[in-house]
Design a protein around this motif. Structure first.
Motif, PDB file in Angstrom:
ATOM      1  N   GLY A 282       0.873  -1.375  -0.035  1.00 57.31           N
ATOM      2  CA  GLY A 282      -0.151  -0.148   0.138  1.00 57.31           C
ATOM      3  C   GLY A 282       0.767   1.228   0.191  1.00 57.31           C
ATOM      4  N   GLU A 283       1.885   1.171   0.002  1.00 60.75           N
ATOM      5  CA  GLU A 283       3.058   2.193  -0.057  1.00 60.75           C
ATOM      6  C   GLU A 283       3.333   2.583  -1.487  1.00 60.75           C
ATOM      7  OE1 GLU A 283       4.061   3.999   2.485  1.00 60.75           O
ATOM      8  OE2 GLU A 283       3.189   3.014   3.824  1.00 60.75           O
ATOM      9  N   PRO A 284       3.942   4.083  -1.909  1.00 58.80           N
ATOM     10  CA  PRO A 284       4.143   4.352  -3.054  1.00 58.80           C
ATOM     11  C   PRO A 284       5.066   3.161  -3.719  1.00 58.80           C
ATOM     12  CG  PRO A 284       4.246   6.223  -1.882  1.00 58.80           C
ATOM     13  CD  PRO A 284       4.060   4.997  -0.855  1.00 58.80           C
ATOM     14  N   LEU A 285       5.220   2.869  -5.132  1.00 58.50           N
ATOM     15  CA  LEU A 285       6.074   1.919  -5.705  1.00 58.50           C
ATOM     16  C   LEU A 285       7.342   2.513  -5.789  1.00 58.50           C
ATOM     17  CD1 LEU A 285       6.035  -0.474  -7.452  1.00 58.50           C
ATOM     18  CD2 LEU A 285       5.876   0.768  -9.420  1.00 58.50           C
ATOM     19  N   MET A 286       7.676   3.820  -5.448  1.00 61.79           N
ATOM     20  CA  MET A 286       9.056   4.462  -5.798  1.00 61.79           C
ATOM     21  C   MET A 286       9.751   3.951  -4.421  1.00 61.79           C
ATOM     22  SD  MET A 286      10.125   6.117  -8.116  1.00 61.79           S
ATOM     23  CE  MET A 286      11.373   6.976  -7.124  1.00 61.79           C
ATOM     24  N   LYS A 287       9.192   3.608  -3.272  1.00 62.95           N
ATOM     25  CA  LYS A 287       9.763   3.095  -2.100  1.00 62.95           C
ATOM     26  C   LYS A 287      10.773   1.906  -2.396  1.00 62.95           C
ATOM     27  CE  LYS A 287       7.661   6.287   0.694  1.00 62.95           C
ATOM     28  NZ  LYS A 287       8.773   7.216   1.258  1.00 62.95           N
TER      29      LYS A 287
END
Length: 589
Positions: A282-287
């Motif tokens: 559920g976090e941004p893919l950039m992470k």
């Protein structure tokens, strides 16, 4: 460092002399501004230098300084969420300090030297360690724990190890080597981009890298640690396919290399990835993403280095035991950079002006993919899956870059312009594409998804191939010349194409399909085929089967939520009831 002078300037190629100790692939600083370059040819005292920046203003007599080190990347906390150019200069940092344009000769470290990271030690004082062993970890993002490893080629006893907040250049451990020397270890390593990072053993790729794209996962799968290419003409959807793979592939780390593509395509990536949520966390893919951006308006020489920069970063995360997906878009632009530099070096050209060593360079890149047992005492496994887009001029798959790539990779996703023009995406041609991982992946699918996965896939491919033959007959004599069974094959093949293979990347549900849902979708379509054959054998007219109300539900089941698998049981039951009603001579409900 030693000093030399420029003798000749030809675009990104500079000839220099006065550096007797310089070696192949050493990094040099050229001119008063210290432009970054790399030695690519040595003839006695004359060096040919590939400069990674604009060379206007350089001339004979300008100074050349050798660093004595090969082109290397910095590896450590701070890579993830980073946006770098082809030689690992942080573009976001440059933009915030220097503005929208890269100043020539700018020297900015790839990893932030001021930011402190919370280092948690794993190794103990007095413990014997070797290259690749974990010393500790840093929570780099909320998704990824960054393992701090003993650099390769170092082994010995941990005499000191610290805990707390440190920068990437602070000493976090001291190791006494077997020779008695004390080595200071930081959280940052440097590694030459053209040198493969070591591993213990290469393993056969056996597990599929699920991508959520039905035409790929079901018909032409790629295995974790495998290699694949996506050739296709302009406008056939290469970049969209790679974006989909980067978003949805079953990989813990994504390294995306924009190699010579248009700036607006990289802009799409930069805008989309921070907004897109990772389906697992559920976090941004950039992470969990590293971006290498070398667009078509950046220096062509740095384009050649960008591929090596990206694959070295990918190998580093693979060594931590992660599954890494590497996307290179596109290797054709990279090959064009090779061609330009080869021409300026006045080397003997090969096919279509490309250098004679093109095939070797392409093979060296894809051979760095693989599923391996990493160095280190715990025998952990890591995987690096490489996917490269190829942009053959006019879609001509016989051109040198495509052919050299096909000799190396194991998966060929052939994009078809006619499918793209018909708005069928992904425009992967099911008659010309192939995957050499199908057999090993089918064993995995039979064990983990369903025991008849292999049979369903084979039956669907048979129907698509028969459709191609029947279409030739239809074009010659018309559809009325076909038997009822042949018309059924055409109808079912159309359903496979439109209801299964066609996928909308911009639909919130259809953009991704799990392996289990793919199996249920294909099973449903083939069940329609088998049950319809029985109905035809009992005397039911084909037009009645073609107009069954359940056909619309079969076509729209791809938009069903992943959690709503009961809908397949409902449609299967409804299909049987409606066909039974036809066979009994009644009306379908």
């Amino acid at each position: 460092m030693t000093n030399g002078v420029v003798v000749k300037v030809s675009g990104p190629l500079v000839v220099a002399t006065g550096l007797p100790e310089a070696k192949m692939f050493d990094v040099v600083k050229v001119g008063e501004q210290g432009l970054i370059g790399e030695v690519i040819e040595v003839h006695g005292e004359r060096l040919s230098i590939q400069v990674y920046e604009e060379t206007s203003g350089l001339g004979p007599g300008d100074p050349v300084i050798s660093t004595g080190l090969p082109l290397s990347v910095e590896l450590g906390p701070g890579l993830l969420e980073g946006i770098f150019d082809g030689i690992q200069r942080p573009l976001d940092v440059i933009e915030s300090t220097m503005g929208s344009y890269i100043t020539r000769g700018i020297d900015v470290p790839a990893l932030d030297r001021k930011k402190k990271w919370e280092f948690k030690p794993i190794a103990k004082k007095g413990q014997k360690v070797s290259g690749g062993d974990f010393l500790g970890s840093v929570q780099e993002t909320v998704i990824v724990e960054h393992k701090i490893m003993v650099p390769p080629h170092i082994s010995g006893e941990v005499v000191e190890i610290y805990e707390g907040e440190f920068t990437v250049t602070d000493v976090i451990a001291k190791i006494k080597t077997d020779s008695g020397d004390i080595v200071d270890v930081t959280m940052m390593q440097k590694w030459p981009v053209r040198m493969i990072r070591p591993y213990k053993q290469k393993l056969p790729p056996e597990e599929p890298m699920a991508t959520g794209q039905r035409v790929i996962d079901t018909f032409f799968p790629v295995a974790k640690g495998g290699s694949a290419c996506i050739p296709g003409p302009f406008g056939s959807g290469k970049t969209v396919v790679q974006h989909q793979l980067a978003k949805w592939a079953d990989a813990e780390i994504v390294v995306y290399i924009g190699c010579g593509e248009r700036g607006n395509e990289m802009t799409d990536v930069l805008l989309e990835f921070p907004e897109l949520l990772d389906p697992k966390t559920g976090e941004p893919l950039m992470k969990r993403t590293v971006l290498i951006a070398n667009t078509s308006n950046m220096p062509v020489a740095a384009r050649e280095a960008s591929i090596y920069t990206g694959v070295t970063i990918a190998e580093y995360f693979r060594d931590m035991g992660y599954s890494v997906a590497l996307m290179a878009d596109s290797t054709s632009r990279w090959a064009e950079a090779l061609r330009e530099m080869s021409g300026r070096l006045e080397e003997m050209p090969g096919d279509e002006g490309y250098p004679a060593y093109l095939s070797r360079r392409i093979a060296e890149f894809y051979e760095r993919a693989g599923r391996v047992v990493t160095i280190g005492s715990d025998n952990r496994e890591g995987a690096l899956t490489a996917v490269g887009a190829v942009s053959p001029p006019g879609g001509d798959l016989s051109e040198p870059v495509t052919q050299a790539t096909l000799r190396v990779v194991k998966v060929f996703w052939a994009l078809d312009a006619s499918l793209a023009y018909a708005r069928h995406f992904p425009a992967i041609n099911w008659l010309t594409s192939y995957s050499l991982y199908s057999d090993t992946v089918e064993d995995y699918m039979n064990q983990n998804i369903s025991g008849n996965w292999k049979e369903l896939r084979a039956e669907a491919m048979r129907l698509l191939q028969e459709e191609a033959s029947l279409q030739e007959i239809v074009r010659l004599v018309g559809i009325d010349a076909l038997s009822t069974n042949d018309r059924l094959i055409l109808e079912v093949a159309r359903s496979i194409r439109e209801d299964f293979l066609h996928q909308n990347a911009f639909h919130e549900v259809d953009t991704y399909t799990s392996l289990n849902k793919q199996y249920r979708m294909l099973k449903l379509i083939l069940m329609f085929y088998e049950e319809s054959k029985k109905a035809i054998d009992s005397g039911v007219v084909f037009s009645e089967i073609e107009n069954l109300p359940v056909r619309e539900r079969i076509g729209r089941v791809k938009y069903a939520d992943e959690k709503d698998m009961k809908i397949f049981d409902e449609i299967e039951s409804e299909l049987k009831q409606q066909l039974k009603a036809l066979m009994e001579g009644g009306k379908a409900e």
